[in-house]
Design an enzyme around this catalytic site. Structure first.
Site, mmCIF file in Angstrom:
data_model
loop_
_atom_site.group_PDB
_atom_site.id
_atom_site.type_symbol
_atom_site.label_atom_id
_atom_site.label_comp_id
_atom_site.label_asym_id
_atom_site.label_seq_id
_atom_site.Cartn_x
_atom_site.Cartn_y
_atom_site.Cartn_z
ATOM 1 N N CYS A 20 -5.018 5.685 -4.582
ATOM 2 C CA CYS A 20 -4.271 4.370 -4.194
ATOM 3 C C CYS A 20 -2.975 4.627 -4.783
ATOM 4 O O CYS A 20 -2.484 4.754 -5.913
ATOM 5 C CB CYS A 20 -5.011 3.046 -4.711
ATOM 6 N N CYS B 166 0.622 -1.132 0.194
ATOM 7 C CA CYS B 166 -0.049 -0.040 -0.075
ATOM 8 C C CYS B 166 0.724 1.125 -0.189
ATOM 9 O O CYS B 166 1.469 1.418 0.913
ATOM 10 C CB CYS B 166 -0.811 0.059 1.286
#
Length: 324
Positions: A226, A77
């Site tokens: 993201c 992430c």
């Protein structure tokens, strides 16, 4: 049980940080998943796209584990890594560090602000693979670069890559959040096509070294941003001839913006540096019953008003750039 937490975000992609480095909470895998579901729930006391658990590492300065809001664990992430980078660098009084993730130990550093009064950090995004088997994706193309995926859309083409979590990226002049969400749901429901699911992004070139990206994040849904998707999209924009290697690419998104620099390593390898905010929103103490982790309360809350205001200015500037 009382657990200290920090609510933070990278480009509007928000997380809750839990520091487990001294193991004082004695969390198990089951309790981490339960804690994620109750705290990430948008109808609950905090709400987030996921939780970031920071643990000790024998290989690096710390270990990051990221759990999506549905309780699934992500390989990587990018926005979350920036938040963890800030936390670790401030905790240990450093300017640079190495964070262990599921796939690699990654360099992180404090860097020059991308916008006034916005704490900014740079993180390495790697390994980057163009082999569709790394997602995995069932396809006749290797690599799968700007090729169709009829099961998702008969009109569009997609590039498949892992960074190291799986991504599909489609280039378009016009997109809608509804279409991104529809394709994202189809991709994650079709286990024959994508056994592990995938993140799906649509990117629109704006001008030289500038793109806009909207993403459906696996395990989360339509998201403000993201980090790995923005990194993947930056590379795809280079492969398509829109942007250049070794130069800063500004990636705009519904949550704000980041910068990416893509470098080539060998004939077909790449490494990406992702720069962007790591903004603290508030800190608090979570009160939760360890035997019934279905309800939590927040106490001793402290809000980072100046940081929130600073990022709002960046988000407004990004929105104006996106509208050009």
């Amino acid at each position: 049980m009382e657990i200290e937490m920090i609510k933070c975000h990278g480009s509007g992609n928000d997380f809750i940080i839990i520091d487990e480095m001294d193991d004082s909470y004695h969390l198990t895998e089951t309790s981490r998943i339960a804690l994620t579901k109750v705290l990430a729930d948008r109808k609950g006391p905090a709400g987030s796209d996921g939780l970031l658990f920071i643990q000790t590492s024998s290989e690096a300065d710390a270990r990051m584990r990221m759990f999506n809001s549905d309780g699934s664990e992500a390989e990587m992430c990018g926005n979350g890594l920036r938040c963890v980078a800030r936390y670790i660098l401030e905790r240990f009084g450093k300017k640079e560090a190495v964070i262990e993730t599921m796939q690699a130990n990654l360099a992180v550093a404090e860097t020059e602000a991308i916008f006034p009064d916005v704490p900014t950090f740079e993180v390495a995004i790697e390994p980057v693979l163009l082999d569709p088997a790394s997602l995995p994706l069932t396809t006749d193309y290797t690599p799968h670069i700007e090729k169709p995926i009829p099961e998702l859309d008969i009109k569009r083409t997609y590039t498949a890559l892992s960074v190291p979590n799986p991504h599909l990226v489609s280039i378009t002049d016009a997109l809608s959040p509804e279409e991104v969400e529809k394709v994202g749901q189809q991709a994650n429901e079709n286990k024959r096509l994508l056994p592990n699911g995938t993140n799906v992004s649509f990117l629109s070139p704006i001008e030289s070294q500038k793109i806009f990206v909207r993403t459906f994040e696996r395990g989360v849904g339509l998201t403000s941003a993201c980090g790995t998707a923005m990194s993947a999209s930056a590379l795809v924009s280079i492969l398509a001839g829109h942007n250049n290697l070794n130069e800063v690419i500004t990636v705009l998104n519904p949550g704000g913006m980041v910068q990416c620099v893509v470098r080539q390593t060998g004939d077909d390898g790449y490494t990406i540096r992702l720069r962007g905010n790591a903004t603290y929103e508030f800190s608090a103490v979570v009160s939760i019953d360890p035997e019934d982790m279905t309800f939590a309360e927040l106490n001793e809350m402290s809000v980072y008003e100046d940081e929130i205001a600073g990022y709002e200015k960046l988000a407004q500037a990004a929105a104006e750039l996106s509208a050009q």
